[in-house]
Design a protein around this motif. Structure first.
Motif, PDB file in Angstrom:
ATOM      1  N   ARG A   8     -16.980  23.471 -15.655  1.00 41.44           N
ATOM      2  CA  ARG A   8     -18.417  23.740 -15.626  1.00 41.44           C
ATOM      3  C   ARG A   8     -19.141  22.977 -16.728  1.00 41.44           C
ATOM      4  NH1 ARG A   8     -16.619  28.951 -15.278  1.00 41.44           N
ATOM      5  NH2 ARG A   8     -17.541  29.508 -17.275  1.00 41.44           N
ATOM      6  N   ARG A   9     -18.544  22.968 -17.938  1.00 43.08           N
ATOM      7  CA  ARG A   9     -19.185  22.259 -19.038  1.00 43.08           C
ATOM      8  C   ARG A   9     -19.221  20.755 -18.773  1.00 43.08           C
ATOM      9  NH1 ARG A   9     -16.444  26.214 -22.167  1.00 43.08           N
ATOM     10  NH2 ARG A   9     -14.658  24.822 -22.483  1.00 43.08           N
ATOM     11  N   PRO A  35     -14.151  27.156 -16.865  1.00 39.32           N
ATOM     12  CA  PRO A  35     -15.209  26.906 -17.865  1.00 39.32           C
ATOM     13  C   PRO A  35     -15.271  25.452 -18.308  1.00 39.32           C
ATOM     14  CG  PRO A  35     -14.050  28.931 -18.369  1.00 39.32           C
ATOM     15  CD  PRO A  35     -13.306  28.294 -17.243  1.00 39.32           C
ATOM     16  N   GLU A  36     -14.107  24.805 -18.458  1.00 37.11           N
ATOM     17  CA  GLU A  36     -14.097  23.412 -18.872  1.00 37.11           C
ATOM     18  C   GLU A  36     -14.750  22.526 -17.821  1.00 37.11           C
ATOM     19  OE1 GLU A  36     -11.550  25.415 -18.802  1.00 37.11           O
ATOM     20  OE2 GLU A  36     -11.036  25.705 -20.927  1.00 37.11           O
ATOM     21  N   THR A  52     -21.991  20.110 -16.108  1.00 40.69           N
ATOM     22  CA  THR A  52     -23.404  20.346 -16.449  1.00 40.69           C
ATOM     23  C   THR A  52     -23.790  19.772 -17.796  1.00 40.69           C
ATOM     24  OG1 THR A  52     -22.910  22.493 -17.470  1.00 40.69           O
ATOM     25  CG2 THR A  52     -23.362  22.450 -15.085  1.00 40.69           C
ATOM     26  N   GLY A  53     -22.832  19.605 -18.669  1.00 42.91           N
ATOM     27  CA  GLY A  53     -23.134  19.135 -20.012  1.00 42.91           C
ATOM     28  C   GLY A  53     -23.617  20.230 -20.932  1.00 42.91           C
ATOM     29  N   VAL A  54     -23.748  21.472 -20.456  1.00 38.92           N
ATOM     30  CA  VAL A  54     -24.178  22.609 -21.274  1.00 38.92           C
ATOM     31  C   VAL A  54     -23.240  23.781 -21.016  1.00 38.92           C
ATOM     32  CG1 VAL A  54     -26.609  21.913 -21.308  1.00 38.92           C
ATOM     33  CG2 VAL A  54     -25.775  23.378 -19.471  1.00 38.92           C
ATOM     34  N   PRO A  55     -22.993  24.620 -22.013  1.00 37.86           N
ATOM     35  CA  PRO A  55     -22.134  25.796 -21.800  1.00 37.86           C
ATOM     36  C   PRO A  55     -22.856  26.816 -20.922  1.00 37.86           C
ATOM     37  CG  PRO A  55     -23.063  25.842 -23.999  1.00 37.86           C
ATOM     38  CD  PRO A  55     -23.445  24.506 -23.427  1.00 37.86           C
ATOM     39  N   ILE A  56     -22.109  27.390 -19.998  1.00 40.59           N
ATOM     40  CA  ILE A  56     -22.673  28.395 -19.083  1.00 40.59           C
ATOM     41  C   ILE A  56     -21.821  29.656 -19.196  1.00 40.59           C
ATOM     42  CG2 ILE A  56     -23.160  28.947 -16.675  1.00 40.59           C
ATOM     43  CD1 ILE A  56     -23.536  25.990 -16.177  1.00 40.59           C
TER      44      ILE A  56
END
Length: 466
Positions: A443-444, A440-441, A447-451
């Protein structure tokens, strides 16, 4: 030392072995200007002919005495005589080689007596050599028929002669290809020795385009060369199946012998070169020292892919020993070994047991193996088990180039190692980007946004970035 176990099944399922008459015919095909004949029904000959044509992709001369219901009961003399006269008239062979089948063996035809009678009645056969071998197909296997045929050729045609110190006789086993025989001839001649090969399929079944057409074999060991074997100073046999023929030569001409259990591997080829150096009085040529070094490097490179591999092999005894022993030396485990007939070669195999069985036994025993090795009739089992298949032996009808394949000598051993290692390389699973999900870290950060999706892949990562 492998323990030999015979399959006790009520029937054979997907046969592994080929018959004795076919093995004998194969030996006769290595004689020049020869016409092999199966004394039996037309079906016996047709079946063997199809396998030989499919394996070598060549025209194969093979005749039959065409026994039917009546002659099978009353006796086959008339068929033998008619076959000899017709073949002599139409093809004019120098040798007519006859092998029996289960049909005529069950009847009990006295073929030796038939030949004596035919020669007395038909003087036109005087200029043709006739060789006969008993090969009932309800016992034994391909290797047995080949072995008995070589012995019959020796006993019929070889006579003692003054010894030639620089001439040796080579008896190749039925598991050797024309390419193997060419390799061994080159090795022997490199020591200044002349060699008579009995029988020499490298001359008749090597896939050449002949300048003319004859109804007989095109190339191989001539009648004169067979007779000249009585002058050889030494006999080298390749495979336990050649021992009977070598001992027949020793009995007739007093020729000393040595049987090499195989010539696939490092140590056995070292022994061959040492023996040739001793016979010739010459040092081992430099090129073979180079080839030995190349084989050592190939073994080093290949063992990364063969070490620990579990193998299932189905083959004739001498071929099973040659390939199985090399794999054992390369770190593989012989988990399942199936063979066709009893042989002293089984005692040398580095495995727990050898089962005299069929391809169903091979498929059952190969369930937990990594590699299958047998002839082309094992391809369906390999597909069902999803295992790689190394095709060896006879017949191999779904590949071309069988006449030129090598498995003996330093170079042939190296070729086999490469072939096996490349098969195993093809089975290595390669990873793809999607096999490692991002945290998760990550990915954030990417992308700069939580997914919310915890299994982000490169595909949805590109979507999220857009």
């Amino acid at each position: 030392m492998a323990r030999v176990v015979e399959s006790k099944k009520a029937c054979t399922v997907n046969p592994l072995k080929m018959s004795q008459p076919l093995g004998a015919s194969f030996a006769f095909l290595g004689l020049d200007a020869c016409m092999p004949v199966m004394h039996g029904s037309q079906g016996c000959t047709s079946f063997g002919l199809v396998l030989l044509v499919r394996h070598f992709k060549e025209a194969i001369p093979l005749q039959t005495t065409a026994m039917n219901e009546v002659t099978s009961i009353l006796g086959g003399y008339d068929n033998i005589e008619a076959a000899l006269l017709n073949i002599r008239k139409r093809a004019a062979p120098k040798i007519i080689a006859i092998c029996s089948t289960g049909l005529t063996e069950t009847k009990g035809d006295d073929v030796d007596g038939y030949i004596v009678t035919a020669r007395k009645r038909k003087p036109e056969l005087d200029d043709t050599e006739i060789v006969y071998v008993s090969t009932p197909d309800y016992v034994g296997a391909f290797e047995d028929g080949y072995k008995h045929a070589i012995t019959a050729i020796v006993k019929t045609l070889v006579k003692p002669l003054p010894v030639k110190a620089d001439q040796i006789t080579l008896l190749p086993g039925s598991h050797l290809s024309p390419g193997d025989i060419d390799e061994l001839r080159e090795v022997i001649e490199a020591f200044g020795l002349s060699v008579i090969v009995l029988s020499d399929i490298s001359g008749s079944l090597d896939g050449h385009i002949p300048p003319d057409w004859r109804g007989t074999t095109l190339g191989g060991t001539t009648v004169e060369e067979i007779r000249a074997a009585g002058a050889s100073s030494f006999t080298i046999g390749v495979g336990e199946q050649t021992r009977e023929g070598a001992e027949a030569l020793q009995t007739i001409a007093g020729t000393p012998l040595e049987i090499f259990e195989r010539l696939t591997g490092l140590e056995v080829n070292d022994r061959l070169l040492q023996r040739l150096a001793q016979l010739s009085g010459r040092a081992v040529p430099t090129k073979y020292r180079r080839q030995r070094s190349q084989l050592l490097d190939a073994m080093l490179d290949g063992h990364f892919y063969t070490g620990g591999v579990k193998v299932a092999i189905g083959a004739e005894p001498d071929l099973l020993l040659a390939v199985g022993s090399l794999l054992h030396e390369m770190g593989a485990e012989l988990r399942c070994c199936i063979s066709t007939t009893k042989s002293p070669a089984h005692a040398l195999l580095p495995a727990e047991q050898v089962v005299l069985g069929d391809l169903e036994d091979l498929e059952t025993g190969a369930a937990d193996c990594d590699l299958l090795i047998t002839h082309s009739h094992g391809r369906q089992a390999a597909e069902r088990l999803n295992k790689p298949l190394l095709r060896i032996g006879f017949p191999v009808f779904d590949r071309i180039g069988n006449a030129h394949r090598r498995m003996v000598g330093y170079r042939g051993t190296m070729d086999l190692i490469f072939e096996i290692a490349n098969l195993m390389i093809d089975r290595i699973e390669h990873h793809h980007p999607g096999d490692w999900p991002l945290t998760p870290e990550a990915r954030r950060a990417a992308t700069g946004v939580p997914i919310a999706d915890s299994t982000l892949t490169p595909t949805n990562l590109a979507t999220a970035s857009a």
